[in-house]
Design a protein around this motif. Structure first.
Motif, PDB file in Angstrom:
ATOM      1  N   GLN A  28       0.864  -1.292   0.108  1.00 40.82           N
ATOM      2  CA  GLN A  28      -0.083   0.056  -0.040  1.00 40.82           C
ATOM      3  C   GLN A  28       0.754   1.134  -0.047  1.00 40.82           C
ATOM      4  O   GLN A  28       0.252   2.363  -0.040  1.00 40.82           O
ATOM      5  CB  GLN A  28      -0.820  -0.087   1.217  1.00 40.82           C
ATOM      6  N   GLY A  29       2.264   1.050  -0.142  1.00 43.95           N
ATOM      7  CA  GLY A  29       3.266   2.164  -0.021  1.00 43.95           C
ATOM      8  C   GLY A  29       3.123   3.029  -1.427  1.00 43.95           C
ATOM      9  O   GLY A  29       3.072   2.508  -2.459  1.00 43.95           O
ATOM     10  N   TRP A  30       3.682   4.055  -1.351  1.00 42.70           N
ATOM     11  CA  TRP A  30       3.786   5.025  -2.449  1.00 42.70           C
ATOM     12  C   TRP A  30       4.748   4.443  -3.249  1.00 42.70           C
ATOM     13  O   TRP A  30       4.369   4.239  -4.640  1.00 42.70           O
ATOM     14  CB  TRP A  30       4.264   6.202  -2.161  1.00 42.70           C
ATOM     15  N   GLY A  31       5.831   3.635  -3.095  1.00 41.36           N
ATOM     16  CA  GLY A  31       6.556   3.187  -3.999  1.00 41.36           C
ATOM     17  C   GLY A  31       6.219   2.029  -5.044  1.00 41.36           C
ATOM     18  O   GLY A  31       6.430   1.882  -5.950  1.00 41.36           O
ATOM     19  N   TYR A  32       5.429   1.269  -4.304  1.00 40.35           N
ATOM     20  CA  TYR A  32       5.109   0.100  -4.857  1.00 40.35           C
ATOM     21  C   TYR A  32       3.882   0.766  -6.077  1.00 40.35           C
ATOM     22  O   TYR A  32       3.974   0.173  -7.322  1.00 40.35           O
ATOM     23  CB  TYR A  32       4.098  -0.856  -4.025  1.00 40.35           C
ATOM     24  N   GLY A  33       3.038   1.759  -5.895  1.00 39.01           N
ATOM     25  CA  GLY A  33       2.439   2.320  -6.946  1.00 39.01           C
ATOM     26  C   GLY A  33       2.919   2.844  -7.887  1.00 39.01           C
ATOM     27  O   GLY A  33       2.847   2.650  -9.069  1.00 39.01           O
ATOM     28  N   GLU A  34       4.237   3.313  -7.610  1.00 34.24           N
ATOM     29  CA  GLU A  34       5.113   4.085  -8.777  1.00 34.24           C
ATOM     30  C   GLU A  34       5.494   3.010  -9.557  1.00 34.24           C
ATOM     31  O   GLU A  34       5.783   3.233 -10.872  1.00 34.24           O
ATOM     32  CB  GLU A  34       6.389   5.008  -8.058  1.00 34.24           C
ATOM     33  N   ARG A  36       4.191   0.344 -10.502  1.00 29.21           N
ATOM     34  CA  ARG A  36       3.037  -0.071 -11.100  1.00 29.21           C
ATOM     35  C   ARG A  36       2.811   0.920 -12.366  1.00 29.21           C
ATOM     36  O   ARG A  36       2.199   0.337 -13.270  1.00 29.21           O
ATOM     37  CB  ARG A  36       1.475  -0.205 -10.273  1.00 29.21           C
ATOM     38  N   ARG A  37       3.192   2.026 -12.216  1.00 29.34           N
ATOM     39  CA  ARG A  37       2.803   2.989 -13.307  1.00 29.34           C
ATOM     40  C   ARG A  37       3.749   2.573 -14.366  1.00 29.34           C
ATOM     41  O   ARG A  37       3.512   2.829 -15.511  1.00 29.34           O
ATOM     42  CB  ARG A  37       3.451   4.522 -12.696  1.00 29.34           C
ATOM     43  N   GLN A  38       4.918   1.902 -14.282  1.00 31.26           N
ATOM     44  CA  GLN A  38       5.655   1.379 -15.295  1.00 31.26           C
ATOM     45  C   GLN A  38       5.032   0.357 -16.111  1.00 31.26           C
ATOM     46  O   GLN A  38       5.598   0.307 -17.302  1.00 31.26           O
ATOM     47  CB  GLN A  38       6.998   0.708 -14.744  1.00 31.26           C
ATOM     48  N   LEU A  39       3.948  -0.114 -15.724  1.00 34.42           N
ATOM     49  CA  LEU A  39       3.184  -1.197 -16.395  1.00 34.42           C
ATOM     50  C   LEU A  39       2.070  -0.635 -17.279  1.00 34.42           C
ATOM     51  O   LEU A  39       1.189  -1.158 -17.607  1.00 34.42           O
ATOM     52  CB  LEU A  39       2.915  -2.260 -15.504  1.00 34.42           C
ATOM     53  N   ARG A 199      12.587  -4.836 -16.374  1.00 36.66           N
ATOM     54  CA  ARG A 199      13.790  -4.257 -15.391  1.00 36.66           C
ATOM     55  C   ARG A 199      13.353  -3.147 -14.791  1.00 36.66           C
ATOM     56  O   ARG A 199      13.381  -3.080 -13.465  1.00 36.66           O
ATOM     57  CB  ARG A 199      15.167  -4.775 -15.821  1.00 36.66           C
ATOM     58  N   GLU A 200      12.973  -2.275 -15.527  1.00 38.81           N
ATOM     59  CA  GLU A 200      12.488  -0.754 -14.946  1.00 38.81           C
ATOM     60  C   GLU A 200      11.356  -0.709 -13.868  1.00 38.81           C
ATOM     61  O   GLU A 200      11.284  -0.382 -12.947  1.00 38.81           O
ATOM     62  CB  GLU A 200      11.879  -0.025 -16.272  1.00 38.81           C
ATOM     63  N   TYR A 201      10.578  -1.925 -13.783  1.00 41.44           N
ATOM     64  CA  TYR A 201       9.592  -2.139 -12.765  1.00 41.44           C
ATOM     65  C   TYR A 201      10.417  -2.255 -11.484  1.00 41.44           C
ATOM     66  O   TYR A 201      10.135  -1.565 -10.504  1.00 41.44           O
ATOM     67  CB  TYR A 201       8.720  -3.346 -13.284  1.00 41.44           C
ATOM     68  N   TYR A 202      11.318  -3.222 -11.445  1.00 42.28           N
ATOM     69  CA  TYR A 202      12.074  -3.420 -10.243  1.00 42.28           C
ATOM     70  C   TYR A 202      12.746  -2.277  -9.803  1.00 42.28           C
ATOM     71  O   TYR A 202      12.896  -1.975  -8.744  1.00 42.28           O
ATOM     72  CB  TYR A 202      12.676  -4.877 -10.253  1.00 42.28           C
ATOM     73  N   MET A 205      10.627   0.423  -8.050  1.00 43.73           N
ATOM     74  CA  MET A 205      10.265  -0.037  -6.888  1.00 43.73           C
ATOM     75  C   MET A 205      11.443   0.122  -5.772  1.00 43.73           C
ATOM     76  O   MET A 205      11.258   0.581  -4.604  1.00 43.73           O
ATOM     77  CB  MET A 205       9.847  -1.479  -6.913  1.00 43.73           C
ATOM     78  N   LEU A 206      12.668  -0.093  -5.924  1.00 41.83           N
ATOM     79  CA  LEU A 206      13.694  -0.160  -5.475  1.00 41.83           C
ATOM     80  C   LEU A 206      14.229   1.336  -4.951  1.00 41.83           C
ATOM     81  O   LEU A 206      14.141   1.553  -3.954  1.00 41.83           O
ATOM     82  CB  LEU A 206      14.997  -0.729  -5.958  1.00 41.83           C
ATOM     83  N   ARG A 207      13.989   2.260  -6.083  1.00 44.41           N
ATOM     84  CA  ARG A 207      14.226   3.770  -5.832  1.00 44.41           C
ATOM     85  C   ARG A 207      12.860   4.376  -5.065  1.00 44.41           C
ATOM     86  O   ARG A 207      13.447   4.860  -3.938  1.00 44.41           O
ATOM     87  CB  ARG A 207      14.403   4.421  -7.095  1.00 44.41           C
ATOM     88  N   GLU A 208      11.807   4.163  -5.616  1.00 48.59           N
ATOM     89  CA  GLU A 208      10.776   5.014  -4.808  1.00 48.59           C
ATOM     90  C   GLU A 208      10.316   4.152  -3.245  1.00 48.59           C
ATOM     91  O   GLU A 208       9.669   4.866  -2.742  1.00 48.59           O
ATOM     92  CB  GLU A 208       9.411   4.736  -5.786  1.00 48.59           C
ATOM     93  N   GLY A 209      10.404   2.981  -3.507  1.00 50.91           N
ATOM     94  CA  GLY A 209      10.248   2.420  -2.200  1.00 50.91           C
ATOM     95  C   GLY A 209      11.084   2.679  -0.957  1.00 50.91           C
ATOM     96  O   GLY A 209      10.782   2.761   0.062  1.00 50.91           O
ATOM     97  N   ASN A 210      12.315   3.577  -1.400  1.00 49.61           N
ATOM     98  CA  ASN A 210      13.247   4.048  -0.234  1.00 49.61           C
ATOM     99  C   ASN A 210      12.891   5.485   0.007  1.00 49.61           C
ATOM    100  O   ASN A 210      13.352   6.097   0.946  1.00 49.61           O
ATOM    101  CB  ASN A 210      14.538   3.948  -0.585  1.00 49.61           C
TER     102      ASN A 210
END
Length: 354
Positions: A28-34, A36-39, A199-202, A205-210
């Motif tokens: 539910q965090g912001w980074g996971y949503g970002e 998903r935007r890549q998809l 690869r951009e999806y992961y 998530m790594l960048r925005e999740g932090n």
């Protein structure tokens, strides 16, 4: 009591609410949503308010299906003070949904023990039990126990393998080498005939999740410098979630041409990932996904047996749907058909991986 959804575009405000709610998840965090935007999917974030007080947070992922129809999805959400709020959430979503939104899927982040006598709710108000998007059946570990208690709770084979890895000098812990993780992850997917996103999806998530209050990180297990096992974690609040990972075979040899000893790198990875999470204050370790139906002939069974060595606490995370317009039942059937076709194309089987 009426609930209102107040949309926010402030990442830190939103993640702060998600992090502190008692019923919550990193998805539910912001980074996971970002990510998903890549998809090509569109996240929207809301604070759930009751008489001006924030009692929840909701990230809705809008997924366009065909012209004129879309679905709304709350990955392992919503985050809430209490499940008693779910019927009110349904009414609140109806007020913000677009005419093209046909269906809402939620996955309340409350685990139910997979044990005899435990009954999963069939409904929460107008929400009805449905197929999940995230793995429904998983294994979790309680990290509030001492390190000695955690180690004693491992299967005897896991304890033996962890000690072997330590004696051989395997080093496992947080690591910034995304390329090494990606090599392991893609090799595992190819071996098991699993799908993966770009690869951009992961990386997103790594960048925005932090970036806004949660954590996204990689743990790798190395033997003589080479990464042989590892995983990608997303964390929020009191929980950390092992979302992606795997292992590779060590094809190196000694000087005489004999194969290197099996360093038990996967066991070292799991154990040290648990220790890392405990040391950083997390209380829940989610191993993320085991098969609903056990079949020894499938790759997923081996994954299940590996995870079971580190915790035997099996749980369910059920999902629930809310129809938003009359087209919803037909859309659910179409989505199931599309998923079946994808399974047949990728693995030659109509069965889901988990």
């Amino acid at each position: 009591m009426r609930l209102n959804l107040v949309e926010t575009t402030e990442p830190r405000v939103y993640d702060d609410a998600v992090r502190h709610l008692p019923i919550t998840s990193a998805l539910q965090g912001w980074g996971y949503g970002e990510a998903r935007r890549q998809l090509g999917q569109t996240p929207a974030r809301y604070l759930i308010q009751q008489e001006g007080r924030t009692v929840g947070a909701l990230q809705l992922i809008r997924k366009r299906l065909v012209p004129g129809f879309s679905t709304l999805y709350a990955p392992r959400g919503p985050a809430l003070e209490s499940l008693d709020l779910l019927p009110g959430v349904a009414d609140a979503v109806k007020r913000v949904a677009r005419p093209t939104d046909a269906l809402l899927k939620i996955e309340p982040p409350v685990p139910f023990l997979a044990a005899e006598g435990v009954t999963l709710p069939d409904a929460y108000g107008p929400f009805r039990r449905a197929d999940t998007e995230q793995p429904e059946h998983t294994i979790v570990a309680d990290l509030t126990r001492s390190e000695d208690e955690l180690f004693a709770g491992l299967h005897s084979m896991a304890r033996r393998n962890v000690r072997t890895a330590q004696k051989l000098g395997v080093v496992a812990g947080r690591d910034d080498d995304f390329d090494a993780f990606w090599e392991i992850f893609t090799a595992t997917n190819e071996r098991a005939q699993l799908g993966a996103f770009p690869r951009e999806y992961y990386e997103t998530m790594l960048r925005e999740g932090n970036a806004h209050g949660g954590e996204a990180y990689i743990v790798l297990s190395r033997y003589q410098g080479r990464a042989l096992a590892g995983g990608f974690f997303l964390a929020m609040g009191k929980g950390t979630y092992y979302l992606f990972g795997g292992s590779v075979r060590d094809d190196r040899t000694n000087e005489d041409g004999s194969p290197l000893k099996d360093a038990k790198a996967p066991d070292a990875f799991y154990w040290n990932a648990m220790l890392d999470a405990k040391q950083r204050g997390y209380e829940l370790f989610d191993f993320w996904g085991i098969p609903r139906v056990l079949d020894e002939s499938k790759h997923s069974y081996g994954v299940f047996k590996m995870k079971l060595k580190f915790s035997e606490q099996r749980v369910w995370y059920p999902a629930y749907d809310l129809n938003l317009n009359p087209a919803a039942p037909a859309i659910v059937k179409a989505l199931r058909w599309r998923k079946t076709q994808n399974n047949l194309r990728k693995r030659g089987s109509a069965d889901d991986v988990l």
